[in-house]
Design an enzyme around this catalytic site. Structure first.
Site, PDB file in Angstrom:
ATOM      1  CG  ASP A  83      93.169 -12.736 -64.692  1.00 31.18           C
ATOM      2  OD1 ASP A  83      92.051 -12.828 -64.137  1.00 31.18           O
ATOM      3  OD2 ASP A  83      93.433 -13.336 -65.750  1.00 31.18           O
ATOM      4  CG  HIS A 346     100.036 -13.623 -61.990  1.00 29.92           C
ATOM      5  ND1 HIS A 346      99.253 -13.956 -60.925  1.00 29.92           N
ATOM      6  CD2 HIS A 346      99.255 -12.889 -62.829  1.00 29.92           C
ATOM      7  CE1 HIS A 346      98.044 -13.449 -61.102  1.00 29.92           C
ATOM      8  NE2 HIS A 346      98.026 -12.790 -62.247  1.00 29.92           N
TER       9      HIS A 346
END
Length: 696
Positions: A83, A346
């Protein structure tokens, strides 16, 4: 050839090492290795907001060791979390270790399994500088707001206060709800509720008065309710209408960060910080008996509902084997659509192995790990199961021309509910209700028919679950920030927690009012949501991070200077800081102070007089046993209860708040019980009186 892989945590390092083998050295950076100095602004505003990073205090030795390891290695892989934050950690590591940013040395793992690690290592890439810049922009933005605003708030309200870009909006959301509750004026209304028994049956069912042939009847007073009861006194009830139907219920989608935190709060009573800590452990890897270190769930900071085809196939295989073909949805695997502004990098949060049932790993997990894994596993499997089919019945009961309505259902096929049912914000799951067999014109017998007094209720105060839901809906913060934001606003005294309920303190309300008057953009929900979208454009490479900060800072700096000038010499006094106590040592007024362990009362003559007194929170009600003051107390875990100030001489104690109102039946005092429908009730043995009460 020696290869070095750097991750954030030792647990993650241990799990990945198991899959990579002896050719790889896997070490942990322990999170960020470089950051802005916490004691200085560390941002050169005049030089295009250039940040001044340095090795975090206490990590100097770790940084030296990583540099030495990198020099000895033939190749270095940066495998931090997938991330913005993880990308920034890799970028800082690359700088520290002298790595070329053009190298393809960045690898990511959506799941810490053999397949996940293998796939990640097979697809190295360059560090994504757009992701890094989005993180830098957020970090510098928050530093500018916090570092510039905090001294102003400390000067005007109370020493030691801090401000935050997202936390200030979260506090405002809680304050706005409290203002709505205060402004709410409860209205009395009544219902007539009955229980009927069909002819030839012993099973009663419930129904409520709807109206008559002219339409719905609104009952506003007890006298009106009694008149209606009198009108129906001698009537023979019968079934006037029956409507049968079929209702199909779909399963909830798999978890994303916000829904995981909400459901863990509702079902498990976990605070969001606790949820994310346990989820991190499950993602990084847990020692499972007979399997070694295994990452049990996919990455837990996500707002995407996407599921991989392999995961869908594994879920279908498990469901087919466990429950049979009929428990699979028609038309193949079920897909869910993410929100339009979701980051789709994701998958949703799911177990890494569908076949690994919670019971199989329970002995290897802590209590919290097992509960959260079970929740994630059940939600994922259930989302790929067939819908629940219910046969519904609605009945109109005629009692002397007045219509009572009853509804119920029976489950025709349980589908996904055989495994999992989503909870609601009030903590109650839908309970199955079924009407007995009914026929049109069937005569009924009245078991009971009672008038019930009610009051309209104000909007409920936020819980962690509902506040996270609101922040997500408003677009405030991102998956990684919800838990930290709530933890910050409670720990710093802007918001208090009572059970699951959140409510603003006077400090929170005063600070919010000042911010609304002087810095309306900072606490504006729409402005903050737009800023989140602007940060997304930086991540996507469509906007420069320096330009974003420039646009924000010019207006912010001007507003701050105006506020300082216009409020020169102004100090806002908090009522909660004042007391009517006089110091028994020097005669000066006593005031509320704030220390490391919370509030206490101290002499305003400090440091000359160091007298302090323990805070006692009286509720203004006399003890029903001895007449002393009833005070609020707390258990070691922070749960509030009520006791007598004369303890240990008086042992009165209650979880429910005593009131000054007397029971109309026996004269004892009434107690206030919180809940979805607050009640006033009598605790005298054998009395049993209770009535609805407006929410406090």
């Amino acid at each position: 050839m020696s290869k070095l892989v750097i991750v954030e945590s030792p647990a993650k390092a241990k799990t990945i090492k198991k899959y990579l083998g002896s050719d790889y050295e896997v070490v942990a950076s322990m999170g960020h290795i470089r950051d802005l100095n916490p004691n200085r602004l560390s941002v050169d505003i005049k030089k295009r907001f250039t940040p001044k990073y340095e090795v975090i205090k206490g990590k100097e030795k770790l940084a030296e060791d990583l540099v030495k390891l990198a020099k000895k290695s033939d190749y270095v892989y940066l495998a931090t979390d997938p991330d913005r934050e993880g990308e920034a950690i890799s970028w800082h590591l690359a700088y520290l270790l002298g790595l070329d940013l053009e190298d393809t040395n960045r690898v990511t793992f959506n799941e810490i399994t053999k397949t996940g690690v293998k796939n990640g290592m097979a697809a190295p890439r360059q560090i994504d500088i757009d992701l890094v810049n989005a993180q830098q922009a957020r970090r510098i933005l928050d530093r500018l707001v916090g570092y510039k605003l905090s001294p102003f708030l400390s000067q005007k309200i109370r020493r030691g206060l801090s401000a935050g870009r997202v936390q200030s909006v979260a506090v405002r959301i809680v304050v706005d709800r409290e203002n709505k509750i205060r402004a709410f004026k409860p209205e009395e209304y009544w219902s007539i509720d009955a229980k009927f028994i069909p002819k030839g049956s012993r099973k009663a069912f419930s129904a409520s008065l709807y109206g008559n042939e002219q339409g719905k009847i609104k009952i506003e007073t007890g006298e009106q309710a009694q008149q209606l009861l009198e009108a129906m006194k001698d009537a023979q009830p019968f079934v006037e209408k029956l409507r049968h139907g079929t209702r199909k219920r779909q399963p909830a989608p798999p978890f994303i960060t916000s829904t995981l935190q909400q459901e863990a709060s509702r079902k498990l009573g976990f605070q969001s910080k606790r949820t994310m800590k346990v989820a991190q452990e499950l993602y990084e890897g847990v020692e499972i008996e007979g399997m070694g270190a295994v990452g049990l769930i996919t990455y837990m900071r996500t707002d995407s509902l996407r599921l991989s085809e392999d995961a869908l196939a594994a879920a279908q295989d498990f469901i087919r084997e466990k429950w049979g073909e009929r428990y699979l949805p028609e038309g193949g695997p079920r897909h869910f659509k993410s929100r339009s502004n979701a980051q789709d990098g994701h998958e949703a949060i799911r177990p890494t192995m569908a076949e690994l049932e919670p019971a199989r790993v329970k002995s290897s997990l802590t209590g919290d790990q097992y509960k959260l894994y079970k929740l994630i596993w059940e939600r994922f499997i259930a989302c790929q199961m067939a819908e629940c089919i219910q046969k519904t019945t609605q009945a109109d009961i005629n009692v002397g021309g007045y219509i009572f309505k009853a509804s119920g259902y029976r489950v025709d096929f349980d589908g996904y509910t055989a495994l999992y049912v989503e909870s609601t914000d009030n903590g109650e799951e839908e309970k199955e209700s079924e009407l007995p067999p009914l026929e049109k014109d069937m005569p009924l017998r009245i078991k009971e028919m009672l008038p019930n007094q009610h009051f309209t209720q104000p909007p409920a105060r936020y819980t962690e679950a509902s506040l996270i839901k609101a922040m997500e809906e408003y677009g405030i913060g991102r998956p990684s920030t919800y838990a930290a934001t709530i933890s910050t606003i409670t720990s710093r005294g802007y918001v208090n927690r009572e059970g699951k309920t959140l409510f603003p303190t006077e400090l929170g309300e005063v600070t919010t009012k000042l911010m609304e008057e002087r810095f309306p953009k900072i606490v504006n929900v729409k402005f903050t949501a737009q800023m989140e979208q602007d940060l997304d454009t930086v991540e996507e490479g469509e906007c420069g991070w320096v330009e974003l900060l420039t646009d924000f800072y010019g207006d912010f700096d001007k507003t701050l200077k105006e506020a300082k000038e216009e409020m020169k010499g102004v100090k806002i006094e908090l009522e909660e800081d004042k007391t009517d106590l006089i110091c028994d040592k020097c005669g000066k007024p006593m005031v509320v102070k704030f220390g490391r362990f919370g509030k206490f009362i101290a002499c305003s003559g400090y440091p000359e007089c160091k007298n302090i007194v323990k805070i006692v929170n009286k509720i203004g009600v006399a003890c029903p046993k001895c007449g002393g003051d009833v005070i609020v107390k707390k258990t070691k875990k922070g749960r509030e209860f009520y006791g007598c100030s004369n303890y240990p001489n008086c042992d009165f104690v209650s979880w429910n708040k005593p009131t000054e109102e007397k029971c109309p039946q026996c004269g004892s005092i009434l107690f206030y019980k919180k809940g979805k429908k607050p009640k006033l009730f009598c605790s005298a043995e054998g009395c049993g009186f209770e009535k609805d009460a407006p929410e406090e």
